[in-house]
Design a protein around this motif. Structure first.
Motif, PDB file in Angstrom:
ATOM      1  N   UNK A 174       0.833  -1.210   0.000  1.00 52.07           N
ATOM      2  CA  UNK A 174       0.000   0.000   0.000  1.00 52.07           C
ATOM      3  C   UNK A 174       0.864   1.255   0.000  1.00 52.07           C
ATOM      4  N   UNK A 175       2.034   1.190   0.654  1.00 52.25           N
ATOM      5  CA  UNK A 175       2.964   2.324   0.653  1.00 52.25           C
ATOM      6  C   UNK A 175       3.413   2.630  -0.778  1.00 52.25           C
ATOM      7  N   UNK A 176       3.816   1.580  -1.516  1.00 51.58           N
ATOM      8  CA  UNK A 176       4.281   1.782  -2.898  1.00 51.58           C
ATOM      9  C   UNK A 176       3.159   2.333  -3.779  1.00 51.58           C
ATOM     10  N   UNK A 177       1.933   1.816  -3.560  1.00 51.93           N
ATOM     11  CA  UNK A 177       0.795   2.289  -4.345  1.00 51.93           C
ATOM     12  C   UNK A 177       0.515   3.765  -4.050  1.00 51.93           C
ATOM     13  N   UNK A 178       0.474   4.111  -2.762  1.00 53.98           N
ATOM     14  CA  UNK A 178       0.203   5.502  -2.379  1.00 53.98           C
ATOM     15  C   UNK A 178       1.280   6.456  -2.878  1.00 53.98           C
ATOM     16  N   UNK A 179       2.531   6.013  -2.834  1.00 52.01           N
ATOM     17  CA  UNK A 179       3.620   6.864  -3.318  1.00 52.01           C
ATOM     18  C   UNK A 179       3.531   7.043  -4.830  1.00 52.01           C
ATOM     19  N   UNK A 180       3.114   6.007  -5.546  1.00 54.83           N
ATOM     20  CA  UNK A 180       2.978   6.137  -7.008  1.00 54.83           C
ATOM     21  C   UNK A 180       1.896   7.155  -7.355  1.00 54.83           C
ATOM     22  N   UNK A 181       0.809   7.161  -6.555  1.00 52.25           N
ATOM     23  CA  UNK A 181      -0.266   8.151  -6.753  1.00 52.25           C
ATOM     24  C   UNK A 181       0.267   9.557  -6.481  1.00 52.25           C
ATOM     25  N   UNK A 182       1.032   9.692  -5.400  1.00 51.72           N
ATOM     26  CA  UNK A 182       1.589  10.994  -5.038  1.00 51.72           C
ATOM     27  C   UNK A 182       2.547  11.504  -6.114  1.00 51.72           C
ATOM     28  N   UNK A 183       3.420  10.633  -6.593  1.00 49.92           N
ATOM     29  CA  UNK A 183       4.380  11.012  -7.638  1.00 49.92           C
ATOM     30  C   UNK A 183       3.650  11.459  -8.908  1.00 49.92           C
ATOM     31  N   UNK A 184       2.586  10.754  -9.251  1.00 49.36           N
ATOM     32  CA  UNK A 184       1.805  11.114 -10.449  1.00 49.36           C
ATOM     33  C   UNK A 184       1.093  12.451 -10.277  1.00 49.36           C
ATOM     34  N   UNK A 185       0.414  12.616  -9.110  1.00 54.57           N
ATOM     35  CA  UNK A 185      -0.446  13.791  -8.926  1.00 54.57           C
ATOM     36  C   UNK A 185       0.324  15.078  -8.679  1.00 54.57           C
TER      37      UNK A 185
ATOM     38  N   UNK B  95       2.025  20.728  -8.659  1.00 56.53           N
ATOM     39  CA  UNK B  95       2.509  21.081  -7.328  1.00 56.53           C
ATOM     40  C   UNK B  95       1.443  21.579  -6.372  1.00 56.53           C
ATOM     41  N   UNK B  96       0.172  21.607  -6.806  1.00 56.32           N
ATOM     42  CA  UNK B  96      -0.913  22.056  -5.922  1.00 56.32           C
ATOM     43  C   UNK B  96      -1.312  20.882  -5.018  1.00 56.32           C
ATOM     44  N   UNK B  97      -0.749  20.829  -3.831  1.00 50.80           N
ATOM     45  CA  UNK B  97      -0.961  19.696  -2.932  1.00 50.80           C
ATOM     46  C   UNK B  97      -2.376  19.623  -2.371  1.00 50.80           C
ATOM     47  N   UNK B  98      -3.115  20.699  -2.458  1.00 50.75           N
ATOM     48  CA  UNK B  98      -4.490  20.703  -1.942  1.00 50.75           C
ATOM     49  C   UNK B  98      -5.391  19.793  -2.775  1.00 50.75           C
ATOM     50  N   UNK B  99      -4.952  19.461  -3.998  1.00 45.76           N
ATOM     51  CA  UNK B  99      -5.753  18.605  -4.876  1.00 45.76           C
ATOM     52  C   UNK B  99      -5.340  17.136  -4.798  1.00 45.76           C
ATOM     53  N   UNK B 100      -4.252  16.867  -4.080  1.00 45.35           N
ATOM     54  CA  UNK B 100      -3.733  15.501  -3.979  1.00 45.35           C
ATOM     55  C   UNK B 100      -4.431  14.750  -2.855  1.00 45.35           C
ATOM     56  N   UNK B 101      -4.813  13.504  -3.128  1.00 45.01           N
ATOM     57  CA  UNK B 101      -5.461  12.667  -2.113  1.00 45.01           C
ATOM     58  C   UNK B 101      -4.660  11.390  -1.890  1.00 45.01           C
ATOM     59  N   UNK B 102      -4.558  10.986  -0.611  1.00 49.11           N
ATOM     60  CA  UNK B 102      -3.920   9.722  -0.238  1.00 49.11           C
ATOM     61  C   UNK B 102      -4.960   8.909   0.538  1.00 49.11           C
ATOM     62  N   UNK B 103      -5.225   7.694   0.092  1.00 52.38           N
ATOM     63  CA  UNK B 103      -6.273   6.860   0.699  1.00 52.38           C
ATOM     64  C   UNK B 103      -7.628   7.577   0.690  1.00 52.38           C
TER      65      UNK B 103
END
Length: 404
Positions: free
Chosen positions: A65-76, A82-90
């Protein structure tokens, strides 16, 4: 970059250090791309990358799940420029849900000493909280047990061998791991960061990658601590109302675990009021230099415990009106052998369920400050703890002058 950028140590690691480190480097490079046209420096981006990575690590239930969440973060990060307010984790927004910092948004709002004292007094622990977290309180004086037979043997704090305390100065072989083992959820085994060995290993090194010629022990009960020296109560010391941040370094001696350095810093001025290497009462077994930072104690120049006690327990330093600030302060007060009930402990203040965050991690997450990268320094730790509390109640760590 590699030497400065490193993942924050956690109680439960989703992946090993090396894998987290590689992913953290990728995250840093992704942030460089996203913020290429801004004024953010590499140091700013390193801090942001580390905070984002530790947030994902804490909110991932497994390595997968860590690798999956990090892949989402890297993509978004690139997707949303760079607008972190639009990024979601879980499914949760990265911003607005305590993503990475413990910091108080009101930092800098308190500028008067009276307001600061009011805020500080609200953080003082009650007696029940002190007892629950291992503090020795004055009421325990009535519980002294004189059963000497129960104190003849002790398990070695490093290798867990049961040995006779009176034989502590005799040479033997103690094989141990200097780092605490960390559980790996993917391999379902514990790993020692110091050497990479696991509890499943068949190598001889699984028993320990370091050796020492003596066993060591650490008494923790009031009864055991009193065998080194009796406790003194601050209740009998009149003095000025002050707020002091303190930290001790400790070593192993023939009597157990003793203080060998003490630093006391004034909360309001930031001045160091006391900083001395101190002679322990027992014979030195191991100065624990890798952690204590103390390599030598000159018995002709350094004050004895009793000489130091007469200085730091006084009307202008620690007295009954003092508020003491520290991280895991029960350890410090125990080796100082003092009873005191006005305590602010950042290890408890920032604890998450049964786990307590380390001062090293806390300083980075709250202050963006790197400490304890090598040997510990009681002065550095006392100042970091003090600044963490300042941020908590809305005071700038740089503030040293106050309105009345």
């Amino acid at each position: 970059m590699g030497s400065l950028l490193r993942p924050v140590d956690l109680v439960n690691q989703p992946l090993g250090f090396q894998e987290r480190h590689k992913i953290l480097q990728k995250l840093f490079k992704q942030l460089q791309k996203a913020y290429a046209h801004t004024k953010r420096t590499n140091i700013d981006l390193e801090r942001l990358a580390t905070r984002l990575e530790v947030h994902v690590a804490k909110n991932s239930l497994s390595g997968q799940s860590y690798k999956f969440n990090m892949s989402i973060l890297l993509r978004d990060i690139l997707k949303y420029k760079g607008d972190l307010s639009k990024v979601k984790i879980n499914g949760r927004p990265l911003k607005g849900s305590k993503p990475c910092l413990y910091s108080n948004s009101n930092t800098g709002h308190i500028t008067t000493k009276s307001k600061a004292m009011e805020a500080l007094k609200s953080l003082i622990l009650d007696v029940k909280a002190l007892e629950k977290n291992g503090y020795i309180v004055e009421e325990m004086q009535n519980e002294v047990n004189d059963d000497n037979n129960a104190q003849l043997y002790a398990p070695c704090l490093r290798c867990n061998t049961n040995f006779k305390k009176i034989d502590i100065m005799e040479k033997t072989l103690c094989r141990y791991h200097p780092s605490k083992r960390i559980y790996n959820r993917d391999t379902r085994s514990h790993q020692y960061p110091c050497c990479g060995e696991t509890t499943n290993s068949v190598s001889f090194l699984r028993l320990g990658c370091k050796t020492f010629l003596h066993h060591v022990f650490r008494g923790e009960s009031y009864n055991e601590l009193c065998r080194i020296s009796k406790f003194s109560s601050t209740e009998h010391i009149d003095g000025v109302e002050n707020v002091l941040s303190l930290d001790c370094e400790m070593a192993f001696t023939s009597l157990g675990y003793e203080m060998i350095r003490l630093t006391i810093v004034d909360f309001f001025t930031g001045r160091t009021l006391f900083d001395h290497v101190i002679q322990p009462i027992g014979d030195i077994v191991d100065l624990n230099s890798d952690y204590s930072g103390v390599h030598e104690i000159d018995r002709t120049k350094c004050p004895t415990y009793q000489e130091a006690l007469a200085i730091f327990l006084s009307e202008n330093l620690i007295n009954k009106n003092s508020i003491l600030v520290g991280h895991g302060l029960e350890n410090d007060l125990n080796v100082m052998r003092i009873f005191h009930d006005k305590v602010i402990d950042t290890a408890i203040l920032y604890s998450k369920s049964k786990f307590k965050v380390s001062l090293k991690n806390l300083a980075f997450e709250v202050l963006s400050r790197k400490i304890q990268n090598g040997e510990h320094d009681s002065s550095q730790d006392a100042i970091a703890t003090m600044d963490v509390v300042k941020v908590k109640i809305g005071i700038s760590p740089r503030q040293t002058t106050w309105k009345e």
